[in-house]
Motif scaffolding. Sequence first.
Motif, PDB file in Angstrom:
ATOM      1  N   GLN A 135       0.824  -1.205   0.000  1.00 47.78           N
ATOM      2  CA  GLN A 135       0.000   0.000   0.000  1.00 47.78           C
ATOM      3  C   GLN A 135       0.863   1.263   0.000  1.00 47.78           C
ATOM      4  OE1 GLN A 135      -3.496   0.194   2.454  1.00 47.78           O
ATOM      5  NE2 GLN A 135      -3.611  -2.036   2.642  1.00 47.78           N
ATOM      6  N   LEU A 136       1.975   1.216   0.682  1.00 54.93           N
ATOM      7  CA  LEU A 136       2.902   2.341   0.659  1.00 54.93           C
ATOM      8  C   LEU A 136       3.401   2.584  -0.750  1.00 54.93           C
ATOM      9  CD1 LEU A 136       4.594   4.398   2.376  1.00 54.93           C
ATOM     10  CD2 LEU A 136       6.384   2.641   2.456  1.00 54.93           C
ATOM     11  N   GLN A 137       3.808   1.523  -1.428  1.00 52.01           N
ATOM     12  CA  GLN A 137       4.307   1.646  -2.796  1.00 52.01           C
ATOM     13  C   GLN A 137       3.223   2.139  -3.750  1.00 52.01           C
ATOM     14  OE1 GLN A 137       7.692   1.126  -3.752  1.00 52.01           O
ATOM     15  NE2 GLN A 137       7.710   1.336  -1.532  1.00 52.01           N
ATOM     16  N   ALA A 138       1.978   1.820  -3.449  1.00 54.25           N
ATOM     17  CA  ALA A 138       0.873   2.253  -4.299  1.00 54.25           C
ATOM     18  C   ALA A 138       0.442   3.684  -4.014  1.00 54.25           C
ATOM     19  CB  ALA A 138      -0.316   1.311  -4.115  1.00 54.25           C
ATOM     20  N   GLY A 139       1.073   4.321  -3.020  1.00 52.56           N
ATOM     21  CA  GLY A 139       0.737   5.699  -2.693  1.00 52.56           C
ATOM     22  C   GLY A 139      -0.511   5.850  -1.866  1.00 52.56           C
ATOM     23  N   GLN A 140      -0.960   4.769  -1.227  1.00 54.31           N
ATOM     24  CA  GLN A 140      -2.185   4.804  -0.438  1.00 54.31           C
ATOM     25  C   GLN A 140      -1.931   5.165   1.022  1.00 54.31           C
ATOM     26  OE1 GLN A 140      -4.960   4.671  -2.189  1.00 54.31           O
ATOM     27  NE2 GLN A 140      -3.571   4.402  -3.908  1.00 54.31           N
ATOM     28  N   ALA A 141      -0.700   5.392   1.388  1.00 54.29           N
ATOM     29  CA  ALA A 141      -0.344   5.823   2.737  1.00 54.29           C
ATOM     30  C   ALA A 141       0.987   6.562   2.660  1.00 54.29           C
ATOM     31  CB  ALA A 141      -0.243   4.626   3.682  1.00 54.29           C
ATOM     32  N   ASP A 142       1.212   7.414   3.646  1.00 52.92           N
ATOM     33  CA  ASP A 142       2.480   8.153   3.720  1.00 52.92           C
ATOM     34  C   ASP A 142       3.471   7.451   4.647  1.00 52.92           C
ATOM     35  OD1 ASP A 142       1.330  10.240   2.141  1.00 52.92           O
ATOM     36  OD2 ASP A 142       0.341  10.986   3.951  1.00 52.92           O
ATOM     37  N   VAL A 143       2.952   6.899   5.729  1.00 51.95           N
ATOM     38  CA  VAL A 143       3.765   6.190   6.717  1.00 51.95           C
ATOM     39  C   VAL A 143       3.027   4.905   7.070  1.00 51.95           C
ATOM     40  CG1 VAL A 143       4.708   6.247   9.067  1.00 51.95           C
ATOM     41  CG2 VAL A 143       4.785   8.307   7.644  1.00 51.95           C
ATOM     42  N   ILE A 144       3.762   3.828   7.192  1.00 49.29           N
ATOM     43  CA  ILE A 144       3.158   2.547   7.553  1.00 49.29           C
ATOM     44  C   ILE A 144       3.888   1.944   8.739  1.00 49.29           C
ATOM     45  CG2 ILE A 144       2.431   2.048   5.191  1.00 49.29           C
ATOM     46  CD1 ILE A 144       4.840   0.019   5.110  1.00 49.29           C
ATOM     47  N   MET A 145       3.233   0.995   9.387  1.00 57.96           N
ATOM     48  CA  MET A 145       3.901   0.143  10.355  1.00 57.96           C
ATOM     49  C   MET A 145       4.127  -1.199   9.687  1.00 57.96           C
ATOM     50  SD  MET A 145       1.925   1.094  13.910  1.00 57.96           S
ATOM     51  CE  MET A 145       3.195   0.333  14.948  1.00 57.96           C
ATOM     52  N   SER A 146       5.335  -1.737   9.850  1.00 57.39           N
ATOM     53  CA  SER A 146       5.691  -2.996   9.199  1.00 57.39           C
ATOM     54  C   SER A 146       6.706  -3.728  10.056  1.00 57.39           C
ATOM     55  CB  SER A 146       6.270  -2.722   7.807  1.00 57.39           C
ATOM     56  OG  SER A 146       6.563  -3.935   7.139  1.00 57.39           O
ATOM     57  N   GLY A 147       6.911  -4.983   9.756  1.00 60.26           N
ATOM     58  CA  GLY A 147       7.958  -5.734  10.423  1.00 60.26           C
ATOM     59  C   GLY A 147       9.326  -5.262   9.964  1.00 60.26           C
ATOM     60  N   SER A 148      10.290  -5.232  10.858  1.00 59.59           N
ATOM     61  CA  SER A 148      11.620  -4.733  10.510  1.00 59.59           C
ATOM     62  C   SER A 148      12.271  -5.567   9.410  1.00 59.59           C
ATOM     63  CB  SER A 148      12.518  -4.700  11.750  1.00 59.59           C
ATOM     64  OG  SER A 148      12.678  -5.999  12.302  1.00 59.59           O
ATOM     65  N   PHE A 149      12.077  -6.876   9.447  1.00 61.45           N
ATOM     66  CA  PHE A 149      12.721  -7.735   8.448  1.00 61.45           C
ATOM     67  C   PHE A 149      11.939  -7.752   7.132  1.00 61.45           C
ATOM     68  CE2 PHE A 149      14.756 -10.328  12.092  1.00 61.45           C
ATOM     69  CZ  PHE A 149      15.650  -9.292  12.288  1.00 61.45           C
ATOM     70  N   ASP A 150      10.641  -7.509   7.212  1.00 60.03           N
ATOM     71  CA  ASP A 150       9.862  -7.385   5.986  1.00 60.03           C
ATOM     72  C   ASP A 150      10.331  -6.173   5.187  1.00 60.03           C
ATOM     73  OD1 ASP A 150       7.348  -9.384   6.426  1.00 60.03           O
ATOM     74  OD2 ASP A 150       7.925  -8.440   8.300  1.00 60.03           O
ATOM     75  N   LEU A 151      10.656  -5.105   5.896  1.00 58.32           N
ATOM     76  CA  LEU A 151      11.156  -3.910   5.218  1.00 58.32           C
ATOM     77  C   LEU A 151      12.518  -4.182   4.594  1.00 58.32           C
ATOM     78  CD1 LEU A 151      10.226  -0.868   4.903  1.00 58.32           C
ATOM     79  CD2 LEU A 151      12.101  -0.386   6.463  1.00 58.32           C
ATOM     80  N   VAL A 152      13.367  -4.930   5.297  1.00 58.04           N
ATOM     81  CA  VAL A 152      14.672  -5.292   4.745  1.00 58.04           C
ATOM     82  C   VAL A 152      14.490  -6.102   3.463  1.00 58.04           C
ATOM     83  CG1 VAL A 152      16.757  -6.663   5.123  1.00 58.04           C
ATOM     84  CG2 VAL A 152      15.881  -5.215   6.953  1.00 58.04           C
ATOM     85  N   ALA A 153      13.550  -7.043   3.475  1.00 59.42           N
ATOM     86  CA  ALA A 153      13.303  -7.863   2.291  1.00 59.42           C
ATOM     87  C   ALA A 153      12.889  -6.992   1.115  1.00 59.42           C
ATOM     88  CB  ALA A 153      12.228  -8.901   2.591  1.00 59.42           C
ATOM     89  N   ALA A 154      12.052  -5.991   1.373  1.00 57.79           N
ATOM     90  CA  ALA A 154      11.632  -5.081   0.312  1.00 57.79           C
ATOM     91  C   ALA A 154      12.821  -4.265  -0.197  1.00 57.79           C
ATOM     92  CB  ALA A 154      10.531  -4.152   0.826  1.00 57.79           C
ATOM     93  N   ALA A 155      13.636  -3.755   0.712  1.00 61.94           N
ATOM     94  CA  ALA A 155      14.795  -2.950   0.320  1.00 61.94           C
ATOM     95  C   ALA A 155      15.806  -3.778  -0.458  1.00 61.94           C
ATOM     96  CB  ALA A 155      15.446  -2.346   1.565  1.00 61.94           C
ATOM     97  N   ALA A 156      15.981  -5.046  -0.074  1.00 57.79           N
ATOM     98  CA  ALA A 156      16.942  -5.918  -0.751  1.00 57.79           C
ATOM     99  C   ALA A 156      16.545  -6.176  -2.195  1.00 57.79           C
ATOM    100  CB  ALA A 156      17.076  -7.240   0.003  1.00 57.79           C
ATOM    101  N   GLN A 157      15.273  -6.039  -2.491  1.00 59.26           N
ATOM    102  CA  GLN A 157      14.792  -6.212  -3.857  1.00 59.26           C
ATOM    103  C   GLN A 157      14.692  -4.890  -4.608  1.00 59.26           C
ATOM    104  OE1 GLN A 157      11.997  -9.647  -4.628  1.00 59.26           O
ATOM    105  NE2 GLN A 157      11.379  -9.085  -2.568  1.00 59.26           N
ATOM    106  N   GLY A 158      15.168  -3.824  -3.984  1.00 60.19           N
ATOM    107  CA  GLY A 158      15.238  -2.546  -4.676  1.00 60.19           C
ATOM    108  C   GLY A 158      14.075  -1.621  -4.482  1.00 60.19           C
ATOM    109  N   LEU A 159      13.123  -1.953  -3.613  1.00 57.39           N
ATOM    110  CA  LEU A 159      12.010  -1.044  -3.379  1.00 57.39           C
ATOM    111  C   LEU A 159      12.503   0.168  -2.590  1.00 57.39           C
ATOM    112  CD1 LEU A 159       8.961  -3.340  -2.539  1.00 57.39           C
ATOM    113  CD2 LEU A 159       9.693  -2.422  -4.725  1.00 57.39           C
TER     114      LEU A 159
END
Length: 319
Positions: free
Chosen positions: A79-103
């Motif tokens: 939803q963050l990537q889709a522009g449907q929110a400005d700030v989200i709560m997420s798991g710390s490692f889930d965010l790492v997984a997204a960053a590792a794929q270039g998001l």
Amino acid sequence: MTAISVSRRKLGAFMLTAATIAALSASFAAADENSVRVLRSPVGTFQGLYIAEQQGYFKEKGLKVEVKVGGAPSQNIAQLQAGQADVIMSGSFDLVAAAAQGLPVYAVLNTQDQGEVATTGLMTPPGSPIKTLADLKGKKIGMPGIQSTQGLMIYRALERAGMTKSDVTLVNLPFDAMIESAEKGNVDAIAPIGLFFSLAQSKGFGELKEAYQEIQGTPAVIFASSRDWVGKNKETLKAFNEAMQKAYDYGNEHPEAVRAVDSAQTKMPPDYIKTRYIAPFVAGFQRDKWEAAIKDMAKFGFIPRVPALSDFVWEDAPK
């Protein structure tokens, strides 16, 4: 059968269908200057948002903060990537997984560390014959996201016990379905989070405590944003973080305020809310613990590469 690693997944795992995006577009009002649209965690550590509103900390900073209940960590990232929110709560490692794929995502604020008192762990239903990690061989473990803090916890614990990830099957389950799945025998063990971890304890679930030790000190649930939004709204984000840190201090000093939010925002039993352990709110990240965990995420195949913290932690995030 083993978990499918993030390295085998596509970026589309974090994206939304056009229909879903269209449906979400109506859930938030259009963003105004100094407004922050927040998707919160559905399972806990979100109390600071409501305390900041109730105590007037957002108003003091000139902020208009709209809070909606989000979903699983990867869903909130989508939803963050889709522009449907400005700030989200997420798991710390889930965010790492997204960053590792270039998001283009940034961790901007912590909520809690995996502290001395566990708020997640590896649990077994009452009467289970599983008493040690070795007893898990050939068993199914339910958790809310395989490429997650809990997934890393399990794989680290298995390795320390002389086992491998191929010795178990990890099953992705919704937050609110894990306890019932274990009680019905659909899975043999679970790794619940936050309020559901405490609820499992109250139901007499056992815990293999050595598993939790594998992630102690790492960030739990965090606040994140997109690089684009951060770049355009640095002062707004700084004000948001300052208000949240005041809310953290207030919540740590007034646990009754946290329990009041629990009562208003969750369906947990009142007797449980009155007595549950409240982990302290923490704004900064223990970067050394997080870096070590990220290296192991790559080792276990959760991510295709090891991103530097500077790649996905905002430079002005609390230290």
